[in-house]
Scaffold this motif. Sequence first.
Motif, PDB file in Angstrom:
ATOM      1  N   GLU A   1       0.816  -1.227   0.000  1.00 14.24           N
ATOM      2  CA  GLU A   1       0.000   0.000   0.000  1.00 14.24           C
ATOM      3  C   GLU A   1       0.847   1.273   0.000  1.00 14.24           C
ATOM      4  O   GLU A   1       0.309   2.375   0.024  1.00 14.24           O
ATOM      5  CB  GLU A   1      -0.896   0.027   1.241  1.00 14.24           C
ATOM      6  CG  GLU A   1      -1.909  -1.074   1.327  1.00 14.24           C
ATOM      7  CD  GLU A   1      -3.064  -0.890   0.346  1.00 14.24           C
ATOM      8  OE1 GLU A   1      -3.581   0.236   0.269  1.00 14.24           O
ATOM      9  OE2 GLU A   1      -3.412  -1.862  -0.347  1.00 14.24           O
ATOM     10  N   LEU A   2       2.168   1.093   0.064  1.00 17.66           N
ATOM     11  CA  LEU A   2       3.115   2.217   0.174  1.00 17.66           C
ATOM     12  C   LEU A   2       2.779   3.128   1.367  1.00 17.66           C
ATOM     13  O   LEU A   2       2.836   4.356   1.288  1.00 17.66           O
ATOM     14  CB  LEU A   2       3.125   3.050  -1.130  1.00 17.66           C
ATOM     15  CG  LEU A   2       3.484   2.298  -2.403  1.00 17.66           C
ATOM     16  CD1 LEU A   2       3.330   3.198  -3.624  1.00 17.66           C
ATOM     17  CD2 LEU A   2       4.927   1.767  -2.347  1.00 17.66           C
ATOM     18  N   ASP A   3       2.405   2.487   2.448  1.00 16.73           N
ATOM     19  CA  ASP A   3       2.036   3.229   3.658  1.00 16.73           C
ATOM     20  C   ASP A   3       3.279   3.330   4.554  1.00 16.73           C
ATOM     21  O   ASP A   3       3.610   2.431   5.321  1.00 16.73           O
ATOM     22  CB  ASP A   3       0.900   2.466   4.371  1.00 16.73           C
ATOM     23  CG  ASP A   3       0.418   3.177   5.621  1.00 16.73           C
ATOM     24  OD1 ASP A   3       1.140   4.069   6.107  1.00 16.73           O
ATOM     25  OD2 ASP A   3      -0.676   2.828   6.106  1.00 16.73           O
ATOM     26  N   ASN A   4       4.001   4.480   4.401  1.00 11.20           N
ATOM     27  CA  ASN A   4       5.294   4.616   5.076  1.00 11.20           C
ATOM     28  C   ASN A   4       5.214   4.589   6.599  1.00 11.20           C
ATOM     29  O   ASN A   4       6.072   4.031   7.270  1.00 11.20           O
ATOM     30  CB  ASN A   4       5.990   5.896   4.623  1.00 11.20           C
ATOM     31  CG  ASN A   4       6.741   5.652   3.332  1.00 11.20           C
ATOM     32  OD1 ASN A   4       7.050   4.493   2.997  1.00 11.20           O
ATOM     33  ND2 ASN A   4       7.030   6.708   2.594  1.00 11.20           N
ATOM     34  N   ARG A   5       4.186   5.247   7.153  1.00  8.73           N
ATOM     35  CA  ARG A   5       4.056   5.245   8.612  1.00  8.73           C
ATOM     36  C   ARG A   5       3.921   3.823   9.129  1.00  8.73           C
ATOM     37  O   ARG A   5       4.524   3.437  10.128  1.00  8.73           O
ATOM     38  CB  ARG A   5       2.834   6.057   9.041  1.00  8.73           C
ATOM     39  CG  ARG A   5       3.119   7.524   9.135  1.00  8.73           C
ATOM     40  CD  ARG A   5       1.918   8.296   9.643  1.00  8.73           C
ATOM     41  NE  ARG A   5       1.930   9.634   9.112  1.00  8.73           N
ATOM     42  CZ  ARG A   5       2.657  10.637   9.631  1.00  8.73           C
ATOM     43  NH1 ARG A   5       3.373  10.433  10.710  1.00  8.73           N
ATOM     44  NH2 ARG A   5       2.638  11.829   9.084  1.00  8.73           N
ATOM     45  N   ALA A   6       3.095   3.043   8.431  1.00  6.30           N
ATOM     46  CA  ALA A   6       2.889   1.655   8.856  1.00  6.30           C
ATOM     47  C   ALA A   6       4.172   0.844   8.671  1.00  6.30           C
ATOM     48  O   ALA A   6       4.486  -0.025   9.496  1.00  6.30           O
ATOM     49  CB  ALA A   6       1.738   1.036   8.079  1.00  6.30           C
ATOM     50  N   ILE A   7       4.928   1.157   7.606  1.00  5.21           N
ATOM     51  CA  ILE A   7       6.213   0.453   7.392  1.00  5.21           C
ATOM     52  C   ILE A   7       7.133   0.708   8.594  1.00  5.21           C
ATOM     53  O   ILE A   7       7.752  -0.210   9.136  1.00  5.21           O
ATOM     54  CB  ILE A   7       6.889   0.905   6.065  1.00  5.21           C
ATOM     55  CG1 ILE A   7       6.053   0.415   4.872  1.00  5.21           C
ATOM     56  CG2 ILE A   7       8.330   0.388   5.975  1.00  5.21           C
ATOM     57  CD1 ILE A   7       6.509   0.931   3.519  1.00  5.21           C
ATOM     58  N   ALA A   8       7.177   1.986   9.016  1.00  3.88           N
ATOM     59  CA  ALA A   8       8.040   2.324  10.159  1.00  3.88           C
ATOM     60  C   ALA A   8       7.606   1.549  11.399  1.00  3.88           C
ATOM     61  O   ALA A   8       8.445   1.009  12.136  1.00  3.88           O
ATOM     62  CB  ALA A   8       7.989   3.829  10.422  1.00  3.88           C
TER      63      ALA A   8
ATOM     64  N   LYS B   1      14.710   6.218  10.063  1.00  5.80           N
ATOM     65  CA  LYS B   1      14.784   7.101   8.883  1.00  5.80           C
ATOM     66  C   LYS B   1      13.383   7.612   8.511  1.00  5.80           C
ATOM     67  O   LYS B   1      13.170   8.812   8.350  1.00  5.80           O
ATOM     68  CB  LYS B   1      15.404   6.308   7.721  1.00  5.80           C
ATOM     69  CG  LYS B   1      15.734   7.148   6.524  1.00  5.80           C
ATOM     70  CD  LYS B   1      16.550   6.310   5.527  1.00  5.80           C
ATOM     71  CE  LYS B   1      16.621   6.980   4.184  1.00  5.80           C
ATOM     72  NZ  LYS B   1      15.464   6.765   3.339  1.00  5.80           N
ATOM     73  N   ILE B   2      12.441   6.672   8.417  1.00  4.68           N
ATOM     74  CA  ILE B   2      11.082   7.073   8.000  1.00  4.68           C
ATOM     75  C   ILE B   2      10.436   7.978   9.051  1.00  4.68           C
ATOM     76  O   ILE B   2       9.864   9.023   8.731  1.00  4.68           O
ATOM     77  CB  ILE B   2      10.184   5.837   7.761  1.00  4.68           C
ATOM     78  CG1 ILE B   2      10.779   4.936   6.679  1.00  4.68           C
ATOM     79  CG2 ILE B   2       8.769   6.266   7.385  1.00  4.68           C
ATOM     80  CD1 ILE B   2      10.053   3.604   6.504  1.00  4.68           C
ATOM     81  N   SER B   3      10.554   7.578  10.314  1.00  3.56           N
ATOM     82  CA  SER B   3       9.859   8.345  11.355  1.00  3.56           C
ATOM     83  C   SER B   3      10.441   9.748  11.484  1.00  3.56           C
ATOM     84  O   SER B   3       9.727  10.702  11.783  1.00  3.56           O
ATOM     85  CB  SER B   3       9.883   7.616  12.690  1.00  3.56           C
ATOM     86  OG  SER B   3      11.197   7.377  13.096  1.00  3.56           O
ATOM     87  N   LYS B   4      11.740   9.860  11.249  1.00  6.03           N
ATOM     88  CA  LYS B   4      12.374  11.176  11.314  1.00  6.03           C
ATOM     89  C   LYS B   4      11.843  12.052  10.174  1.00  6.03           C
ATOM     90  O   LYS B   4      11.486  13.220  10.386  1.00  6.03           O
ATOM     91  CB  LYS B   4      13.886  11.019  11.208  1.00  6.03           C
ATOM     92  CG  LYS B   4      14.642  12.065  11.993  1.00  6.03           C
ATOM     93  CD  LYS B   4      16.114  11.726  11.996  1.00  6.03           C
ATOM     94  CE  LYS B   4      16.905  12.778  12.710  1.00  6.03           C
ATOM     95  NZ  LYS B   4      18.318  12.455  12.733  1.00  6.03           N
ATOM     96  N   GLU B   5      11.806  11.468   8.989  1.00  5.32           N
ATOM     97  CA  GLU B   5      11.314  12.224   7.820  1.00  5.32           C
ATOM     98  C   GLU B   5       9.876  12.667   8.000  1.00  5.32           C
ATOM     99  O   GLU B   5       9.500  13.791   7.710  1.00  5.32           O
ATOM    100  CB  GLU B   5      11.374  11.324   6.580  1.00  5.32           C
ATOM    101  CG  GLU B   5      12.709  11.380   5.848  1.00  5.32           C
ATOM    102  CD  GLU B   5      12.800  10.297   4.768  1.00  5.32           C
ATOM    103  OE1 GLU B   5      13.925   9.989   4.402  1.00  5.32           O
ATOM    104  OE2 GLU B   5      11.733   9.769   4.328  1.00  5.32           O
ATOM    105  N   LEU B   6       9.067  11.741   8.499  1.00  4.55           N
ATOM    106  CA  LEU B   6       7.627  12.041   8.638  1.00  4.55           C
ATOM    107  C   LEU B   6       7.287  12.730   9.951  1.00  4.55           C
ATOM    108  O   LEU B   6       6.139  13.057  10.212  1.00  4.55           O
ATOM    109  CB  LEU B   6       6.806  10.742   8.540  1.00  4.55           C
ATOM    110  CG  LEU B   6       6.867   9.971   7.241  1.00  4.55           C
ATOM    111  CD1 LEU B   6       6.084   8.670   7.352  1.00  4.55           C
ATOM    112  CD2 LEU B   6       6.271  10.817   6.102  1.00  4.55           C
ATOM    113  N   LYS B   7       8.313  12.925  10.758  1.00  3.64           N
ATOM    114  CA  LYS B   7       8.115  13.464  12.116  1.00  3.64           C
ATOM    115  C   LYS B   7       7.046  12.649  12.848  1.00  3.64           C
ATOM    116  O   LYS B   7       6.143  13.191  13.489  1.00  3.64           O
ATOM    117  CB  LYS B   7       7.721  14.949  12.067  1.00  3.64           C
ATOM    118  CG  LYS B   7       8.835  15.853  11.585  1.00  3.64           C
ATOM    119  CD  LYS B   7       8.573  17.295  11.993  1.00  3.64           C
ATOM    120  CE  LYS B   7       9.755  18.172  11.769  1.00  3.64           C
ATOM    121  NZ  LYS B   7       9.967  18.644  10.432  1.00  3.64           N
TER     122      LYS B   7
END
Lengths: 76, 763
Positions: B507-514, B542-548
């Motif tokens: 699903e390309l769900d980055n938050r969920a990936i993190a 990396k993801i959580s930092k980018e997405l805050k």
Amino acid sequence: MSRELTKKIQEIMSAEMGHIGVFIVSKQCRDLGVDPEDIEPEDLNDLAKALGKVMLTFGGSEKARKVEREIKKLAN
Amino acid sequence: MKLIDRKKEIEALENYFANARDGSGKLVLLSGEVGVGKAALAFELMKRHEKDALCIYTSVQKTKTIPYAPFLNNIDEWKGYVKTLDLPDRLRRELFSTTSISEFNVGLQERVFALFEQAFKEISENRAMIFFIDNIHWADTGTLALLSHMAESIKNMRVLIIGAYTSNVLQNDKFSDFTEFLTGLMMKDMLTSIHVENFWREDVAEFIRTFLDVESIDNAFVEKMQKASGGNPLFLDYAMDLFIKEKVVRRRKRLVISLYEINIPSSFEEIITRMLNLLPKKATTILRYASVQGTTFLMDVLKGQLKMREEEFRRYISLLEKEGMIYPVDEERYGFIHNRARDIIYETCVKKKELHREIADLIEILHEKDINTHYLELADHYFKAGAWKWASRYAAKAGDENLKLYSLGDAIFAYNMALTAQKMEKEEDTTSTGKLLLLLGNTYLLSGRWEEASASVHEAIDIFEKEGDTAFIINAYIALGDIERERSNLNEASDWYQKAMDLAREELDNRAIAKAARGLGYISWRWGNYESALSMLAEAEKISKELKDPIYGIVMVDTGNVHSALGDLKTPRKYYLKGVEALQESRNLWDLARAYNNLGDSYLQAKEWDMALEFFEKCSEIAKKAGLNNFFGWSLFNSAEALNAKGDLDAALTYLDRALPILEAMKDINGLSGVYRDYGLVHLKNGDFKKAETNLLKAMKYAKEADNTDMILDTKTDMAELYIKKGEKEKAKEILQPAMQSAKEMDARKRLERIEELLKKVK
């Protein structure tokens, strides 16, 4: 026998108090110099009184009398 | 109420006050059933010492108001006794600023406690003080924490704090904050209480004689009153008052009518009913409407319902106050003096459903501006009115508010109410039910109620799968991973995280990936696969930092854990502190408690016991306040390890005794392995090798069950140390050699050092 007594006393106290009851048994035992894992029949009288007193604070006089009576009964 | 024959109790209080006046302050609790005269005792002491002590009285209200309210109510009474003139204002500023009062504020508690401590110290330098708080069994967690803190702080002050509570209400509330408060005092040997009993027959006779101001009274009357009241002073007080109102008795006279004509009430209910019959009809109408609101009631809502002229309304309110039925709680509310009276009146009401609906509608209109403080009240009234849609909506909002405040028990109650209401609604909104179930599951998880958490989330997944709602399915999978992780079912947890990861990547769900990467990283750490753990956590970072994303703080704590397992002492602290900062910002108390616990653990490893204890205490405070039972248990047994190392074995055992039933109740096998390991270490230190062995074996059993490689290795090393002390070197060697191999494979450097040290002793 002694472990059995510990278990029975813990059951009496936790029926009234939940998990805190188990802690109270250990605490009173240690204050009386009794090994909580090794309660002997001769310890029952003092322990019943001590636990009854604590129960007075936590659950009122009716519960206190009940706990004291039930623990003393274990000596028989 | 008259104070009759309480010599023993008043003497005890006098002694405590005498000690306090000499500089040994204390917290003393008065317990007993409703109406037994606990407050009367405290008032008597205050009356006796009004000239030589500053006497402050405050009472806790059943209806939740603001935290610390009992301590705040009387600032004006003591502010003239402090040297630091702006101290009361500083306290008010801290507590009445809107953000700090409505939301959990990590630093607030420390600042408030320090200010109260300073205030009491300054007052006590000026004059002795008696601070009496009635009904402390209703106190909020903040007030109870402050009371515990003050009990320790006033040890060298000229202060006596008296707290009165109704002991028989505790029976139905086994896990309440108040029971926990009493247990905490007991742990520190600071539980001092005086139990106040009902009157004996002679006391009843004296009570009646004093009430009527006569020298003698008929025995038969005393007998009947004793039988009817069971010796309860409140019953006697109300019954005698009723007789005066009914003109059956008169003061300074004995009985006005014949004893046989007196209709002695058989119950408190009868007294109230007869009292109501003596009131003007409009006054009883006011009481009936008020009783539908609850034990306390909003005056504007009541007025809105009654449609009475202001002047008339005020007149009847004054009358009811004079008659001892109601009292002002604050600017907005009045309350029933006795809850039982309210219950009895409520039972007599007709058309309750309509009245509840009317009250809810009026609260919505009249309290639009502060509606968030009335969510649960609204939900309750709409629920009782059978307006399910509105009940569900407000209950869910109440759940969210309470979850935000980490008032987990209240949040669970509210979410369950929302779900029940939703199921009662004919056209159930299934997506909304699924979301509520997921929220409920996560709240159960925070409370350590894992079985209920799992059941709720599974139920939610069924709904989401039927609806095909992928985003929620991923979140539910992660929630199940978290639940199984906490239950130490690492294989299951790993499966759920992996399922979430697969779907999230699709699903390309980055938050969920993190989130999933963090979960998988955690599991790898627990399995001792540190390289893989660091790689997964790096992706999450990396993801959580980018997405805050707030998960960043959690990832920092986990990364610290991996470095700690690798035997590094300083790097983990850097990560933990980064975690603390981020978690404070995101108000994630669960992981903040974990970060403090792990910081404490890093000081344990470094043998800096006092620092370790300080951080475990921080963890414990947050855990208690936020109802995080597992962290409370963990902080206790970790503190025990530090206390044991410091040589305070008795305190260590008390902490372990307290932790054990908590973790047993939660079936926290990881925690249990820690508790038994620490019992083993205490017995190892005091030379009881048999008990040490029994406990270490139990620790090993749980560590294996939890698949906790670090704990298995530590316990094995402890066993080896035990055998060395017992002189059984061969047995020790048998354990140490494979342990060394495991430590090498895991690259656990610090553990390896300890094993090598022990191996030197057996060669």
